[in-house]
Write a protein that holds these residues in place. Structure first.
Motif, PDB file in Angstrom:
ATOM      1  N   ASP A  41       0.867  -1.180   0.000  1.00  0.00           N
ATOM      2  CA  ASP A  41       0.000   0.000   0.000  1.00  0.00           C
ATOM      3  C   ASP A  41       0.904   1.229   0.000  1.00  0.00           C
ATOM      4  OD1 ASP A  41      -1.864   1.980   0.331  1.00  0.00           O
ATOM      5  OD2 ASP A  41      -2.932   0.995   1.974  1.00  0.00           O
ATOM      6  N   ALA A  42       1.338   1.598  -1.198  1.00  0.00           N
ATOM      7  CA  ALA A  42       2.373   2.621  -1.331  1.00  0.00           C
ATOM      8  C   ALA A  42       1.921   3.969  -0.803  1.00  0.00           C
ATOM      9  CB  ALA A  42       2.794   2.734  -2.789  1.00  0.00           C
ATOM     10  N   ARG A  43       0.717   4.373  -1.147  1.00  0.00           N
ATOM     11  CA  ARG A  43       0.259   5.701  -0.737  1.00  0.00           C
ATOM     12  C   ARG A  43       0.169   5.801   0.782  1.00  0.00           C
ATOM     13  NH1 ARG A  43      -4.162   8.138  -4.866  1.00  0.00           N
ATOM     14  NH2 ARG A  43      -3.800   9.850  -3.418  1.00  0.00           N
ATOM     15  N   ALA A  44      -0.305   4.746   1.402  1.00  0.00           N
ATOM     16  CA  ALA A  44      -0.381   4.757   2.865  1.00  0.00           C
ATOM     17  C   ALA A  44       1.009   4.780   3.478  1.00  0.00           C
ATOM     18  CB  ALA A  44      -1.153   3.533   3.352  1.00  0.00           C
ATOM     19  N   THR A  48       2.354   7.505   6.106  1.00  0.00           N
ATOM     20  CA  THR A  48       2.642   7.139   7.500  1.00  0.00           C
ATOM     21  C   THR A  48       4.132   7.088   7.796  1.00  0.00           C
ATOM     22  OG1 THR A  48       2.537   4.777   6.942  1.00  0.00           O
ATOM     23  CG2 THR A  48       0.498   5.831   7.668  1.00  0.00           C
ATOM     24  N   THR A  49       4.932   6.675   6.799  1.00  0.00           N
ATOM     25  CA  THR A  49       6.367   6.527   7.029  1.00  0.00           C
ATOM     26  C   THR A  49       7.108   7.851   6.943  1.00  0.00           C
ATOM     27  OG1 THR A  49       6.327   4.276   6.154  1.00  0.00           O
ATOM     28  CG2 THR A  49       8.460   5.378   6.211  1.00  0.00           C
ATOM     29  N   THR A  99      15.021   3.929   6.026  1.00  0.00           N
ATOM     30  CA  THR A  99      14.845   3.001   7.148  1.00  0.00           C
ATOM     31  C   THR A  99      13.810   1.941   6.785  1.00  0.00           C
ATOM     32  OG1 THR A  99      15.422   4.704   8.770  1.00  0.00           O
ATOM     33  CG2 THR A  99      14.151   2.813   9.560  1.00  0.00           C
ATOM     34  N   ALA A 100      12.728   2.376   6.136  1.00  0.00           N
ATOM     35  CA  ALA A 100      11.699   1.428   5.698  1.00  0.00           C
ATOM     36  C   ALA A 100      12.246   0.473   4.645  1.00  0.00           C
ATOM     37  CB  ALA A 100      10.489   2.184   5.163  1.00  0.00           C
ATOM     38  N   GLU A 101      13.139   0.969   3.795  1.00  0.00           N
ATOM     39  CA  GLU A 101      13.759   0.127   2.765  1.00  0.00           C
ATOM     40  C   GLU A 101      14.512  -1.037   3.408  1.00  0.00           C
ATOM     41  OE1 GLU A 101      17.107   0.529  -0.817  1.00  0.00           O
ATOM     42  OE2 GLU A 101      16.728   2.188   0.573  1.00  0.00           O
ATOM     43  N   ALA A 102      15.132  -0.775   4.545  1.00  0.00           N
ATOM     44  CA  ALA A 102      15.899  -1.811   5.240  1.00  0.00           C
ATOM     45  C   ALA A 102      15.032  -2.665   6.145  1.00  0.00           C
ATOM     46  CB  ALA A 102      16.998  -1.154   6.070  1.00  0.00           C
ATOM     47  N   GLY A 103      13.711  -2.416   6.141  1.00  0.00           N
ATOM     48  CA  GLY A 103      12.820  -3.103   7.057  1.00  0.00           C
ATOM     49  C   GLY A 103      12.166  -4.339   6.495  1.00  0.00           C
ATOM     50  N   ASP A 104      10.836  -4.310   6.371  1.00  0.00           N
ATOM     51  CA  ASP A 104      10.069  -5.524   6.070  1.00  0.00           C
ATOM     52  C   ASP A 104       9.980  -5.861   4.595  1.00  0.00           C
ATOM     53  OD1 ASP A 104       8.382  -3.582   5.123  1.00  0.00           O
ATOM     54  OD2 ASP A 104       6.762  -3.970   6.553  1.00  0.00           O
TER      55      ASP A 104
END
Length: 442
Positions: A41-44, A48-49, A99-104
């Motif tokens: 869900d890219a837009r979300a 949020t990120t 940071t999100a890129e390195a996450g899930d």
């Protein structure tokens, strides 16, 4: 916010001929390309990120033809067919995305948005070598390195004649019964001369992805490439120069009249081509970046998954006359985009054509085609022009792909495999020509 792309500056870190030096930093726009995993869900996530809540969506535009003039107040532009967003982010927002890129795994990559240029004759494109005459000659120098050696060469086996250009002869297009009928070919370049008489009566869909510019080609490069890939079977004067004369043309302007543009415009053009179910996308453009640019790995794969084959110019950053073999630049060095090298009339390498780098995955030349002294259409009143570059080789392959798509019904990966398997093996090494010379079905 995502502003309109500013005027592209001259290339930095160049040699005396204007060619970018190996390893020089690639020019960027200051924006970023964010690639999302399938189903994310890219837009979300952007909201949020990173607090990027004002997102323009390609689906809000007819045929997903994004108008960048209407997205200037947005934080990001989302391209739904490709799962990619172009983002303008503050340092803190960029940090959150990384940071999100390195996450899930929901974000696949975050990359600077590169600036790309046409890959052809520097007589009208500053920053690239002339494949017809040495740039020094164009600037008035009296000493032309290599001219004496060139004059001593034997007469080449292929030459333009009254019926066909040398490229159509060498690739077997001149004797092929196919026309590309029923196949859609998108050429993403500097636009198209919509009033060119050789295309009267043809089905041509046009769209500009350059803010503030219409699709009308104020440069010439795009009209030349469209002519080679899909030009008329019976032009008004001179030899036939077009490969897939029966194909449906989609002319996407992703480079401005100055011959330059950005990842965002190119990705917008690919997204639009997929939405229009184009079977082949031809891109005679690039940036001299030896490493694979992450967005084009995903974009190329998702295009193939959708049944769209992308072919792109390998690059003109070599000078084989002095032992410099260059390297395949982006986007052609994506492992999912077919990279095209340029041949001259003896089916030897054009001196400027880039070579495979052995240590770059996907950074190889996949196929070769005529790219030296290529005659094709040009905006009126000039009408025709002969120029050189891997830019000129690429639309030969795109047009030939359309002929194979017509006769076999193959799409995407199957079409890629057919082009490779049915190419003519050459004496040149595979690091230069890949599978060999692209050949039309007979």
């Amino acid at each position: 916010m995502v502003p309109s792309i500013p005027p592209i500056p001259e290339l930095p870190d160049t040699d005396p001929m204007g060619l970018p030096l190996f390893g020089a930093p690639a020019p960027t726009t200051g924006r970023f390309i964010v690639v999302f995993a399938d189903g994310a869900d890219a837009r979300a996530m952007l909201a949020t990120t990173a607090g990027l809540g004002n997102v323009a969506d390609s689906r809000d535009f007819a045929a997903q033809a994004v108008d960048f003039g209407r997205t200037s107040g947005s934080d990001a532009v989302w391209f739904d067919n490709l799962g990619v967003a172009v983002v303008s982010a503050e340092p803190s927002q960029l940090g959150a995305l990384r940071t999100a890129e390195a996450g899930d795994g929901a974000i696949v990559s975050v990359s600077p948005e590169l600036i790309h240029h046409v890959l052809a004759d520097p007589g009208y494109v500053q920053g690239y070598r002339d494949g017809v005459n040495d740039l020094a000659g164009r600037l008035g120098a009296t000493d032309h390195p290599g001219d004496e050696a060139a004059a001593a060469l034997p007469k080449p086996p292929f030459a333009d004649n009254a019926q066909f250009t040398w490229g159509l002869q060498a690739t077997g297009v001149a004797t092929s019964p196919q026309s590309g009928a029923g196949i859609k070919v998108a050429v993403l370049d500097t636009g198209f001369d919509v009033g060119h008489p050789d295309f009267a009566g043809r089905t041509v869909t046009t769209q500009s992805f350059v803010a503030g510019e219409t699709v009308q080609d104020g440069h010439g490069h795009g009209t030349h490439c469209i002519g080679t890939s899909c030009g008329s079977k019976s032009p008004g004067t001179g030899p036939r120069y077009g490969v897939a004369h029966g194909a449906e043309i989609f002319a996407g302007k992703v480079l401005g009249d100055n011959g330059s543009g950005s990842d965002g415009g190119i990705i917008a053009g690919i997204n639009w081509a997929i939405e229009n179910q184009c079977h082949i996308v031809s891109m005679s453009l690039g940036a001299d970046v030896a490493s694979v640019h992450p967005p084009y790995t995903v974009v190329g794969k998702r295009a193939l998954d959708a049944g769209t084959l992308i072919v792109a110019a390998a690059g003109n950053n070599a000078d084989r006359r002095v032992g410099n073999f260059g390297f395949v630049g982006t986007p052609a060095n994506s492992p999912f985009i077919m990279a095209v090298g340029a041949l001259e009339q003896k089916l030897e390498m054009a001196f400027f054509s880039a070579r495979t780098l052995p240590d770059v995955r996907g950074g190889q030349v996949d196929i070769a085609a005529p790219g030296y002294q290529v005659y094709s259409s040009w905006p009126m009143p000039t009408r025709y022009k002969t120029i050189s570059g891997t830019s000129m080789a690429t639309p030969h392959v795109a047009g030939i792909a359309a002929l194979w798509a017509e006769v076999t019904g193959y799409r995407g990966r199957d079409l890629w495999a057919t082009l490779a398997q049915d190419s003519q093996r050459l004496l040149q090494p595979s690091v230069d020509v890949g599978g060999g010379l692209a050949l039309a079905p007979q």
